[in-house]
Design a protein around this motif. Structure first.
Motif, mmCIF file in Angstrom:
data_model
loop_
_atom_site.group_PDB
_atom_site.id
_atom_site.type_symbol
_atom_site.label_atom_id
_atom_site.label_comp_id
_atom_site.label_asym_id
_atom_site.label_seq_id
_atom_site.Cartn_x
_atom_site.Cartn_y
_atom_site.Cartn_z
ATOM 1 N N HIS A 31 28.210 31.362 33.396
ATOM 2 C CA HIS A 31 28.887 32.077 32.307
ATOM 3 C C HIS A 31 28.397 31.641 30.929
ATOM 4 O O HIS A 31 28.013 32.478 30.108
ATOM 5 C CB HIS A 31 30.402 31.873 32.424
ATOM 6 C CG HIS A 31 31.198 32.538 31.351
ATOM 7 N ND1 HIS A 31 31.025 33.860 31.008
ATOM 8 C CD2 HIS A 31 32.171 32.059 30.537
ATOM 9 C CE1 HIS A 31 31.857 34.167 30.021
ATOM 10 N NE2 HIS A 31 32.561 33.084 29.721
ATOM 11 N N LYS A 39 34.084 37.742 34.406
ATOM 12 C CA LYS A 39 34.560 38.521 35.559
ATOM 13 C C LYS A 39 33.497 38.621 36.642
ATOM 14 O O LYS A 39 33.788 38.533 37.825
ATOM 15 C CB LYS A 39 34.977 39.933 35.125
ATOM 16 C CG LYS A 39 36.326 40.013 34.499
ATOM 17 C CD LYS A 39 36.709 41.459 34.251
ATOM 18 C CE LYS A 39 38.092 41.548 33.664
ATOM 19 N NZ LYS A 39 38.506 42.944 33.463
ATOM 20 N N GLU A 40 32.256 38.817 36.214
ATOM 21 C CA GLU A 40 31.151 38.921 37.171
ATOM 22 C C GLU A 40 30.904 37.581 37.874
ATOM 23 O O GLU A 40 30.659 37.536 39.080
ATOM 24 C CB GLU A 40 29.885 39.392 36.458
ATOM 25 C CG GLU A 40 28.753 39.714 37.397
ATOM 26 C CD GLU A 40 27.541 40.264 36.675
ATOM 27 O OE1 GLU A 40 26.423 40.066 37.198
ATOM 28 O OE2 GLU A 40 27.696 40.869 35.592
ATOM 29 N N ALA A 42 33.148 35.238 38.396
ATOM 30 C CA ALA A 42 34.267 35.046 39.325
ATOM 31 C C ALA A 42 34.048 35.848 40.603
ATOM 32 O O ALA A 42 34.263 35.345 41.712
ATOM 33 C CB ALA A 42 35.575 35.450 38.654
ATOM 34 N N ARG A 43 33.596 37.074 40.461
ATOM 35 C CA ARG A 43 33.350 37.923 41.624
ATOM 36 C C ARG A 43 32.213 37.366 42.476
ATOM 37 O O ARG A 43 32.337 37.255 43.694
ATOM 38 C CB ARG A 43 33.022 39.351 41.168
ATOM 39 C CG ARG A 43 32.926 40.358 42.304
ATOM 40 C CD ARG A 43 32.660 41.777 41.812
ATOM 41 N NE ARG A 43 31.677 41.909 40.753
ATOM 42 C CZ ARG A 43 30.361 41.814 40.914
ATOM 43 N NH1 ARG A 43 29.845 41.582 42.085
ATOM 44 N NH2 ARG A 43 29.548 41.964 39.881
ATOM 45 N N LYS A 44 31.111 36.985 41.832
ATOM 46 C CA LYS A 44 29.952 36.445 42.556
ATOM 47 C C LYS A 44 30.287 35.180 43.332
ATOM 48 O O LYS A 44 29.836 34.993 44.454
ATOM 49 C CB LYS A 44 28.813 36.101 41.583
ATOM 50 C CG LYS A 44 27.924 37.225 41.221
ATOM 51 C CD LYS A 44 26.785 36.686 40.360
ATOM 52 C CE LYS A 44 25.787 37.762 40.065
ATOM 53 N NZ LYS A 44 24.649 37.260 39.305
ATOM 54 N N GLU A 46 33.301 34.192 44.122
ATOM 55 C CA GLU A 46 34.556 34.368 44.856
ATOM 56 C C GLU A 46 35.599 33.332 44.440
ATOM 57 O O GLU A 46 36.190 32.631 45.259
ATOM 58 C CB GLU A 46 34.316 34.348 46.370
ATOM 59 C CG GLU A 46 33.425 35.476 46.834
ATOM 60 C CD GLU A 46 33.113 35.460 48.318
ATOM 61 O OE1 GLU A 46 33.462 34.486 49.009
ATOM 62 O OE2 GLU A 46 32.519 36.449 48.783
ATOM 63 N N LYS A 48 38.754 32.610 41.177
ATOM 64 C CA LYS A 48 39.623 33.306 40.227
ATOM 65 C C LYS A 48 38.984 33.273 38.837
ATOM 66 O O LYS A 48 38.297 32.312 38.480
ATOM 67 C CB LYS A 48 40.990 32.636 40.181
ATOM 68 C CG LYS A 48 41.745 32.757 41.482
ATOM 69 C CD LYS A 48 43.062 32.034 41.390
ATOM 70 C CE LYS A 48 43.774 32.115 42.736
ATOM 71 N NZ LYS A 48 45.025 31.365 42.726
ATOM 72 N N LEU A 49 39.263 34.303 38.078
ATOM 73 C CA LEU A 49 38.772 34.378 36.700
ATOM 74 C C LEU A 49 39.245 33.162 35.905
ATOM 75 O O LEU A 49 38.496 32.607 35.106
ATOM 76 C CB LEU A 49 39.247 35.675 36.038
ATOM 77 C CG LEU A 49 38.849 35.893 34.594
ATOM 78 C CD1 LEU A 49 37.328 35.894 34.434
ATOM 79 C CD2 LEU A 49 39.440 37.199 34.080
#
Length: 75
Positions: A31, A39-40, A42-44, A46, A48-49
């Motif tokens: 980040h 957000k990306e 966190a998604r990558k 897996e 939490k934001l």
């Protein structure tokens, strides 16, 4: 002044990375250093934001503290 700012930041980052929990450093690196949106990240990863934001806060604070310490030693 500017010619030593980057090496100081890199040295501070290296020191923080060595002492950091890898589960916090990875989201921080992606980040803050790579500039990937939180957000990306966190998604990558897996996670939490909030974990990405906390890593940015905690490790960012450590990096700033280390930069100041290194700069004091240089004066």
């Amino acid at each position: 002044n500017e010619e030593w700012e980057l090496p100081v930041r890199e040295a501070a980052l290296k020191k923080v990375r060595q002492g950091a929990n890898p589960k916090q450093f990875q989201p921080f690196h992606l980040h803050v250093i790579k500039g990937i949106p939180a957000k990306e990240v966190a998604r990558k990863l897996e996670v939490k934001l909030a974990e990405v934001c906390y890593a940015k806060l905690k490790l960012g604070r450590q990096v700033r503290k280390e930069v100041k310490a290194l700069e004091r030693r240089m004066l």
